[in-house]
Motif scaffolding. Structure first.
Motif, PDB file in Angstrom:
ATOM      1  N   TYR A   1       0.830  -1.212   0.000  1.00 27.82           N
ATOM      2  CA  TYR A   1       0.000   0.000   0.000  1.00 27.82           C
ATOM      3  C   TYR A   1       0.864   1.262   0.000  1.00 27.82           C
ATOM      4  CZ  TYR A   1      -2.580   3.780   2.297  1.00 27.82           C
ATOM      5  OH  TYR A   1      -3.112   4.995   2.634  1.00 27.82           O
ATOM      6  N   ALA A   2       1.866   1.307   0.863  1.00 31.63           N
ATOM      7  CA  ALA A   2       2.716   2.486   0.973  1.00 31.63           C
ATOM      8  C   ALA A   2       3.491   2.734  -0.317  1.00 31.63           C
ATOM      9  CB  ALA A   2       3.671   2.332   2.156  1.00 31.63           C
ATOM     10  N   LEU A   3       3.983   1.681  -0.935  1.00 30.64           N
ATOM     11  CA  LEU A   3       4.699   1.841  -2.202  1.00 30.64           C
ATOM     12  C   LEU A   3       3.756   2.311  -3.309  1.00 30.64           C
ATOM     13  CD1 LEU A   3       7.053  -1.276  -2.037  1.00 30.64           C
ATOM     14  CD2 LEU A   3       7.699   1.146  -1.827  1.00 30.64           C
ATOM     15  N   TRP A   4       2.503   1.809  -3.305  1.00 25.74           N
ATOM     16  CA  TRP A   4       1.535   2.269  -4.291  1.00 25.74           C
ATOM     17  C   TRP A   4       1.242   3.751  -4.083  1.00 25.74           C
ATOM     18  CZ3 TRP A   4      -3.035   4.738  -4.773  1.00 25.74           C
ATOM     19  CH2 TRP A   4      -3.646   4.670  -6.025  1.00 25.74           C
ATOM     20  N   MET A   5       1.034   4.152  -2.833  1.00 23.89           N
ATOM     21  CA  MET A   5       0.760   5.562  -2.531  1.00 23.89           C
ATOM     22  C   MET A   5       1.943   6.435  -2.940  1.00 23.89           C
ATOM     23  SD  MET A   5      -2.258   6.150  -1.319  1.00 23.89           S
ATOM     24  CE  MET A   5      -2.132   7.709  -0.489  1.00 23.89           C
ATOM     25  N   GLU A   6       3.140   5.923  -2.749  1.00 24.53           N
ATOM     26  CA  GLU A   6       4.344   6.674  -3.117  1.00 24.53           C
ATOM     27  C   GLU A   6       4.415   6.902  -4.628  1.00 24.53           C
ATOM     28  OE1 GLU A   6       7.411   8.889  -2.096  1.00 24.53           O
ATOM     29  OE2 GLU A   6       6.427   7.668  -0.584  1.00 24.53           O
ATOM     30  N   ALA A   7       3.938   5.925  -5.391  1.00 21.89           N
ATOM     31  CA  ALA A   7       4.004   6.027  -6.850  1.00 21.89           C
ATOM     32  C   ALA A   7       2.775   6.679  -7.478  1.00 21.89           C
ATOM     33  CB  ALA A   7       4.199   4.628  -7.439  1.00 21.89           C
ATOM     34  N   HIS A   8       1.586   6.510  -6.858  1.00 24.66           N
ATOM     35  CA  HIS A   8       0.347   6.933  -7.504  1.00 24.66           C
ATOM     36  C   HIS A   8      -0.505   7.901  -6.682  1.00 24.66           C
ATOM     37  CE1 HIS A   8       1.128   3.799 -10.417  1.00 24.66           C
ATOM     38  NE2 HIS A   8       1.274   2.950  -9.429  1.00 24.66           N
ATOM     39  N   GLY A   9      -0.228   8.054  -5.407  1.00 29.54           N
ATOM     40  CA  GLY A   9      -1.064   8.886  -4.547  1.00 29.54           C
ATOM     41  C   GLY A   9      -1.009  10.360  -4.920  1.00 29.54           C
ATOM     42  N   PRO A  10      -2.085  11.095  -4.637  1.00 24.80           N
ATOM     43  CA  PRO A  10      -2.133  12.520  -4.972  1.00 24.80           C
ATOM     44  C   PRO A  10      -1.051  13.357  -4.280  1.00 24.80           C
ATOM     45  CG  PRO A  10      -4.319  11.712  -4.425  1.00 24.80           C
ATOM     46  CD  PRO A  10      -3.354  10.622  -4.102  1.00 24.80           C
ATOM     47  N   MET A  11      -0.521  12.877  -3.178  1.00 26.07           N
ATOM     48  CA  MET A  11       0.499  13.638  -2.451  1.00 26.07           C
ATOM     49  C   MET A  11       1.917  13.173  -2.794  1.00 26.07           C
ATOM     50  SD  MET A  11      -1.208  15.805  -0.544  1.00 26.07           S
ATOM     51  CE  MET A  11      -0.192  16.285   0.818  1.00 26.07           C
ATOM     52  N   ARG A  12       2.080  12.406  -3.876  1.00 27.35           N
ATOM     53  CA  ARG A  12       3.412  11.878  -4.224  1.00 27.35           C
ATOM     54  C   ARG A  12       4.429  12.976  -4.502  1.00 27.35           C
ATOM     55  NH1 ARG A  12       0.080  10.613  -8.563  1.00 27.35           N
ATOM     56  NH2 ARG A  12       0.606  11.707 -10.474  1.00 27.35           N
ATOM     57  N   TRP A  13       3.974  14.152  -4.879  1.00 34.60           N
ATOM     58  CA  TRP A  13       4.866  15.278  -5.145  1.00 34.60           C
ATOM     59  C   TRP A  13       5.627  15.698  -3.880  1.00 34.60           C
ATOM     60  CZ3 TRP A  13       3.869  19.651  -2.340  1.00 34.60           C
ATOM     61  CH2 TRP A  13       2.599  19.745  -1.776  1.00 34.60           C
ATOM     62  N   MET A  14       5.052  15.390  -2.711  1.00 35.23           N
ATOM     63  CA  MET A  14       5.729  15.756  -1.458  1.00 35.23           C
ATOM     64  C   MET A  14       7.058  15.013  -1.317  1.00 35.23           C
ATOM     65  SD  MET A  14       4.160  18.062   0.330  1.00 35.23           S
ATOM     66  CE  MET A  14       4.785  17.825   1.968  1.00 35.23           C
ATOM     67  N   GLY A  15       7.107  13.765  -1.770  1.00 36.49           N
ATOM     68  CA  GLY A  15       8.348  12.997  -1.704  1.00 36.49           C
ATOM     69  C   GLY A  15       9.428  13.569  -2.602  1.00 36.49           C
ATOM     70  N   LYS A  16       8.999  14.184  -3.703  1.00 34.04           N
ATOM     71  CA  LYS A  16       9.971  14.823  -4.596  1.00 34.04           C
ATOM     72  C   LYS A  16      10.431  16.156  -4.028  1.00 34.04           C
ATOM     73  CE  LYS A  16       8.073  12.539  -8.600  1.00 34.04           C
ATOM     74  NZ  LYS A  16       6.914  12.545  -9.433  1.00 34.04           N
ATOM     75  N   LEU A  17       9.503  16.874  -3.420  1.00 34.81           N
ATOM     76  CA  LEU A  17       9.820  18.172  -2.828  1.00 34.81           C
ATOM     77  C   LEU A  17      10.659  18.014  -1.561  1.00 34.81           C
ATOM     78  CD1 LEU A  17       9.240  21.251  -3.038  1.00 34.81           C
ATOM     79  CD2 LEU A  17       7.289  20.847  -1.532  1.00 34.81           C
ATOM     80  N   CYS A  18      10.302  17.038  -0.743  1.00 29.73           N
ATOM     81  CA  CYS A  18      11.001  16.770   0.523  1.00 29.73           C
ATOM     82  C   CYS A  18      11.389  15.291   0.544  1.00 29.73           C
ATOM     83  CB  CYS A  18      10.096  17.082   1.713  1.00 29.73           C
ATOM     84  SG  CYS A  18       9.442  18.746   1.740  1.00 29.73           S
ATOM     85  N   PRO A  19      12.567  14.935   0.044  1.00 30.00           N
ATOM     86  CA  PRO A  19      12.955  13.524  -0.064  1.00 30.00           C
ATOM     87  C   PRO A  19      12.897  12.749   1.255  1.00 30.00           C
ATOM     88  CG  PRO A  19      14.485  14.900  -1.284  1.00 30.00           C
ATOM     89  CD  PRO A  19      13.569  15.829  -0.526  1.00 30.00           C
ATOM     90  N   PHE A  20      13.051  13.418   2.387  1.00 29.02           N
ATOM     91  CA  PHE A  20      13.002  12.708   3.662  1.00 29.02           C
ATOM     92  C   PHE A  20      11.585  12.188   3.962  1.00 29.02           C
ATOM     93  CE2 PHE A  20      12.170  17.124   4.675  1.00 29.02           C
ATOM     94  CZ  PHE A  20      11.120  17.044   5.585  1.00 29.02           C
ATOM     95  N   LEU A  21      10.585  12.626   3.211  1.00 30.17           N
ATOM     96  CA  LEU A  21       9.216  12.158   3.392  1.00 30.17           C
ATOM     97  C   LEU A  21       8.910  10.908   2.563  1.00 30.17           C
ATOM     98  CD1 LEU A  21       7.226  15.510   3.377  1.00 30.17           C
ATOM     99  CD2 LEU A  21       7.838  14.102   5.355  1.00 30.17           C
ATOM    100  N   LYS A  22       9.811  10.546   1.655  1.00 28.59           N
ATOM    101  CA  LYS A  22       9.572   9.369   0.816  1.00 28.59           C
ATOM    102  C   LYS A  22       9.561   8.108   1.665  1.00 28.59           C
ATOM    103  CE  LYS A  22      10.944   8.860  -3.396  1.00 28.59           C
ATOM    104  NZ  LYS A  22      10.631   9.238  -4.721  1.00 28.59           N
ATOM    105  N   TYR A  23       8.660   7.194   1.315  1.00 28.66           N
ATOM    106  CA  TYR A  23       8.572   5.916   2.009  1.00 28.66           C
ATOM    107  C   TYR A  23       9.729   5.029   1.586  1.00 28.66           C
ATOM    108  CZ  TYR A  23       6.933   1.396   3.563  1.00 28.66           C
ATOM    109  OH  TYR A  23       6.848   0.165   4.171  1.00 28.66           O
ATOM    110  N   LYS A  24      10.347   4.415   2.564  1.00 31.21           N
ATOM    111  CA  LYS A  24      11.423   3.474   2.314  1.00 31.21           C
ATOM    112  C   LYS A  24      11.001   2.125   2.877  1.00 31.21           C
ATOM    113  CE  LYS A  24      14.614   7.278   2.741  1.00 31.21           C
ATOM    114  NZ  LYS A  24      13.570   8.245   3.000  1.00 31.21           N
ATOM    115  N   ALA A  25      10.791   1.181   1.985  1.00 25.63           N
ATOM    116  CA  ALA A  25      10.388  -0.168   2.407  1.00 25.63           C
ATOM    117  C   ALA A  25      11.519  -0.810   3.199  1.00 25.63           C
ATOM    118  CB  ALA A  25      10.039  -1.018   1.195  1.00 25.63           C
ATOM    119  N   PRO A  26      11.179  -1.684   4.138  1.00 24.90           N
ATOM    120  CA  PRO A  26      12.233  -2.375   4.909  1.00 24.90           C
ATOM    121  C   PRO A  26      13.172  -3.118   3.974  1.00 24.90           C
ATOM    122  CG  PRO A  26      10.056  -2.874   5.782  1.00 24.90           C
ATOM    123  CD  PRO A  26       9.851  -2.106   4.522  1.00 24.90           C
ATOM    124  N   GLY A  27      14.441  -2.952   4.190  1.00 20.08           N
ATOM    125  CA  GLY A  27      15.447  -3.620   3.374  1.00 20.08           C
ATOM    126  C   GLY A  27      15.810  -2.873   2.104  1.00 20.08           C
TER     127      GLY A  27
END
Length: 92
Positions: A64-90
């Motif tokens: 779910y988190a990876l899908w939201m990171e790629a397709h969610g309406p707020m995905r631009w936040m991860g590009k604007l603030c990289p520390f907000l990007k979801y990092k899957a375990p491993g």
């Protein structure tokens, strides 16, 4: 819209409720109020990170988190603030 709708809506509501009254309080109290809200926002951010760490033990949440990171309406936040990007375990 976001992986943490409760945290986002709670924090935004505090700002929307408090900000209209800031000019009436005087600048010293307004600054103190804004700093206080920023501290509360930081605490909520830390809680969201801890919650996400625990939820990431569930493969369904990771998907779910990876899908939201790629397709969610707020995905631009991860590009604007990289520390907000979801990092899957491993993931590196």
């Amino acid at each position: 819209w976001t992986k943490h709708p409760a945290y986002l809506s709670k924090n935004l509501s505090w700002w929307f409720i408090g900000v209209p009254f800031l000019p009436m309080m005087g600048w010293d109290i307004a600054v103190k109020s804004c700093v206080g809200l920023l501290v509360i926002n930081l605490v909520c951010y830390i809680r969201a990170i801890a919650e996400e760490r625990h939820l990431s033990q569930d493969p369904a949440y990771v998907e779910y988190a990876l899908w939201m990171e790629a397709h969610g309406p707020m995905r631009w936040m991860g590009k604007l603030c990289p520390f907000l990007k979801y990092k899957a375990p491993g993931a590196k």
